[in-house]
Design a protein around this motif. Structure first.
Motif, mmCIF file in Angstrom:
data_model
loop_
_atom_site.group_PDB
_atom_site.id
_atom_site.type_symbol
_atom_site.label_atom_id
_atom_site.label_comp_id
_atom_site.label_asym_id
_atom_site.label_seq_id
_atom_site.Cartn_x
_atom_site.Cartn_y
_atom_site.Cartn_z
ATOM 1 N N GLU A 253 0.865 -1.176 0.000
ATOM 2 C CA GLU A 253 0.000 0.000 0.000
ATOM 3 C C GLU A 253 0.901 1.224 0.000
ATOM 4 O OE1 GLU A 253 -3.803 0.405 2.417
ATOM 5 O OE2 GLU A 253 -2.402 1.638 3.568
ATOM 6 N N TRP A 254 0.550 2.214 -0.785
ATOM 7 C CA TRP A 254 1.357 3.417 -0.932
ATOM 8 C C TRP A 254 0.493 4.635 -0.655
ATOM 9 C CZ3 TRP A 254 1.055 7.397 -4.591
ATOM 10 C CH2 TRP A 254 2.181 8.217 -4.675
ATOM 11 N N LYS A 255 1.032 5.591 0.125
ATOM 12 C CA LYS A 255 0.291 6.803 0.483
ATOM 13 C C LYS A 255 1.077 8.030 0.043
ATOM 14 C CE LYS A 255 -1.625 4.623 4.549
ATOM 15 N NZ LYS A 255 -0.764 3.503 4.880
ATOM 16 N N CYS A 256 0.343 9.026 -0.444
ATOM 17 C CA CYS A 256 0.966 10.234 -0.958
ATOM 18 C C CYS A 256 0.054 11.431 -0.688
ATOM 19 C CB CYS A 256 1.191 10.073 -2.456
ATOM 20 S SG CYS A 256 1.750 11.546 -3.286
ATOM 21 N N THR A 257 0.636 12.556 -0.336
ATOM 22 C CA THR A 257 -0.129 13.792 -0.189
ATOM 23 C C THR A 257 0.143 14.664 -1.406
ATOM 24 O OG1 THR A 257 0.039 13.695 2.208
ATOM 25 C CG2 THR A 257 -0.513 15.818 1.249
ATOM 26 N N LEU A 258 -0.910 15.080 -2.076
ATOM 27 C CA LEU A 258 -0.806 15.996 -3.211
ATOM 28 C C LEU A 258 -1.354 17.340 -2.769
ATOM 29 C CD1 LEU A 258 -2.106 13.733 -6.117
ATOM 30 C CD2 LEU A 258 0.245 14.208 -5.503
ATOM 31 N N ARG A 259 -0.625 18.405 -3.080
ATOM 32 C CA ARG A 259 -1.061 19.747 -2.680
ATOM 33 C C ARG A 259 -0.473 20.788 -3.611
ATOM 34 N NH1 ARG A 259 1.046 20.110 3.209
ATOM 35 N NH2 ARG A 259 0.381 17.981 3.154
ATOM 36 N N ILE A 260 -0.952 22.011 -3.460
ATOM 37 C CA ILE A 260 -0.397 23.112 -4.232
ATOM 38 C C ILE A 260 0.457 23.973 -3.310
ATOM 39 C CG2 ILE A 260 -2.261 23.156 -5.921
ATOM 40 C CD1 ILE A 260 -3.371 25.632 -4.488
ATOM 41 N N ALA A 261 1.385 24.709 -3.913
ATOM 42 C CA ALA A 261 2.238 25.612 -3.147
ATOM 43 C C ALA A 261 2.541 26.829 -4.013
ATOM 44 C CB ALA A 261 3.530 24.912 -2.744
ATOM 45 N N GLU A 262 2.770 27.944 -3.336
ATOM 46 C CA GLU A 262 3.098 29.184 -4.038
ATOM 47 C C GLU A 262 4.551 29.554 -3.762
ATOM 48 O OE1 GLU A 262 1.469 33.754 -4.505
ATOM 49 O OE2 GLU A 262 1.031 32.663 -2.666
ATOM 50 N N LEU A 263 5.287 29.883 -4.809
ATOM 51 C CA LEU A 263 6.653 30.363 -4.669
ATOM 52 C C LEU A 263 6.611 31.773 -4.096
ATOM 53 C CD1 LEU A 263 9.711 30.054 -5.307
ATOM 54 C CD2 LEU A 263 9.209 31.093 -7.526
ATOM 55 N N VAL A 264 7.247 31.979 -2.938
ATOM 56 C CA VAL A 264 7.217 33.296 -2.307
ATOM 57 C C VAL A 264 8.591 33.940 -2.218
ATOM 58 C CG1 VAL A 264 5.120 32.850 -0.985
ATOM 59 C CG2 VAL A 264 7.341 32.319 0.015
ATOM 60 N N SER A 265 9.642 33.206 -2.548
ATOM 61 C CA SER A 265 10.980 33.772 -2.538
ATOM 62 C C SER A 265 11.866 32.959 -3.471
ATOM 63 C CB SER A 265 11.547 33.744 -1.120
ATOM 64 O OG SER A 265 12.841 34.269 -1.103
ATOM 65 N N ASP A 266 12.749 33.652 -4.183
ATOM 66 C CA ASP A 266 13.682 33.005 -5.102
ATOM 67 C C ASP A 266 14.964 33.815 -5.068
ATOM 68 O OD1 ASP A 266 15.146 31.954 -7.187
ATOM 69 O OD2 ASP A 266 13.482 31.914 -8.594
ATOM 70 N N SER A 267 16.062 33.219 -4.604
ATOM 71 C CA SER A 267 17.298 33.967 -4.437
ATOM 72 C C SER A 267 17.851 34.497 -5.756
ATOM 73 C CB SER A 267 18.348 33.107 -3.734
ATOM 74 O OG SER A 267 18.658 31.983 -4.519
ATOM 75 N N THR A 268 17.503 33.876 -6.869
ATOM 76 C CA THR A 268 17.984 34.376 -8.157
ATOM 77 C C THR A 268 17.049 35.410 -8.767
ATOM 78 O OG1 THR A 268 16.910 32.596 -9.394
ATOM 79 C CG2 THR A 268 19.173 32.213 -8.660
ATOM 80 N N ASP A 269 15.860 35.561 -8.201
ATOM 81 C CA ASP A 269 14.898 36.545 -8.702
ATOM 82 C C ASP A 269 14.215 37.237 -7.533
ATOM 83 O OD1 ASP A 269 13.095 38.066 -10.108
ATOM 84 O OD2 ASP A 269 12.020 36.375 -11.005
ATOM 85 N N PRO A 270 14.823 38.312 -6.980
ATOM 86 C CA PRO A 270 14.246 38.986 -5.825
ATOM 87 C C PRO A 270 12.897 39.634 -6.115
ATOM 88 C CG PRO A 270 16.296 40.056 -6.530
ATOM 89 C CD PRO A 270 16.089 38.870 -7.398
ATOM 90 N N LEU A 271 12.530 39.788 -7.368
ATOM 91 C CA LEU A 271 11.234 40.368 -7.707
ATOM 92 C C LEU A 271 10.078 39.466 -7.266
ATOM 93 C CD1 LEU A 271 11.986 41.829 -11.247
ATOM 94 C CD2 LEU A 271 11.818 43.048 -9.076
ATOM 95 N N VAL A 272 10.332 38.155 -7.139
ATOM 96 C CA VAL A 272 9.292 37.230 -6.693
ATOM 97 C C VAL A 272 8.819 37.606 -5.295
ATOM 98 C CG1 VAL A 272 8.808 34.833 -6.037
ATOM 99 C CG2 VAL A 272 10.071 35.316 -8.130
ATOM 100 N N ALA A 273 9.764 37.784 -4.382
ATOM 101 C CA ALA A 273 9.408 38.132 -3.002
ATOM 102 C C ALA A 273 8.716 39.492 -2.939
ATOM 103 C CB ALA A 273 10.647 38.129 -2.115
ATOM 104 N N GLU A 274 9.177 40.445 -3.741
ATOM 105 C CA GLU A 274 8.560 41.771 -3.747
ATOM 106 C C GLU A 274 7.124 41.705 -4.261
ATOM 107 O OE1 GLU A 274 8.047 45.817 -3.182
ATOM 108 O OE2 GLU A 274 9.519 44.425 -2.379
ATOM 109 N N ARG A 275 6.887 40.912 -5.307
ATOM 110 C CA ARG A 275 5.534 40.762 -5.864
ATOM 111 C C ARG A 275 4.595 40.142 -4.828
ATOM 112 N NH1 ARG A 275 6.770 38.577 -10.663
ATOM 113 N NH2 ARG A 275 6.814 36.482 -9.842
#
Length: 117
Positions: free
Chosen positions: A73-95
């Motif tokens: 038997e195999w169990k898995c959680t599926l969910r969504i997530a939002e990117l809130v910070s990216d060290s290579t693109d600081p505009l993500v965190a600002e947005r």
């Protein structure tokens, strides 16, 4: 590039997180992809599926998928997530910060306890 992803989290010898779908522009698009994956997603290990049960968590944005195989038997959680910070693109965190400020100004969700509670 969108900020929303669909992820699968499960244990198979070690704890694993897999990105099923990346770069969705809106939360609604990510939820659509999540719901499409509920009945098709399989782990990276081989399993002979005999039965699949899908449970929805109370937040309505996360699901538990239980796959019963011939021997396991195999169990898995599926969910969504939002990117809130990216060290290579600081505009993500600002947005994201600007969106949160806008939500507070319009009476949107609050993360802090209001005075008097």
């Amino acid at each position: 590039m969108g900020n929303w992803v669909v992820i699968a989290e499960y244990y198979s010898d070690t704890y694993r997180t897999e990105f099923i779908c990346c770069g969705k522009e809106t939360k609604g698009q990510a939820l659509d992809e999540l719901r499409a994956a509920l009945h098709t997603f399989l782990p990276s290990k081989s399993i002979m599926e005999k039965r699949r049960q899908v449970y929805r968590y109370a937040d309505r944005e996360s699901y538990l998928v239980v796959i019963k195989g011939k021997l396991s038997e195999w169990k898995c959680t599926l969910r969504i997530a939002e990117l809130v910070s990216d060290s290579t693109d600081p505009l993500v965190a600002e947005r994201v910060r600007l969106e949160e400020v806008g939500a507070e100004e319009t009476g949107g969700p609050q993360d802090r306890v209001p005075p008097g509670w």
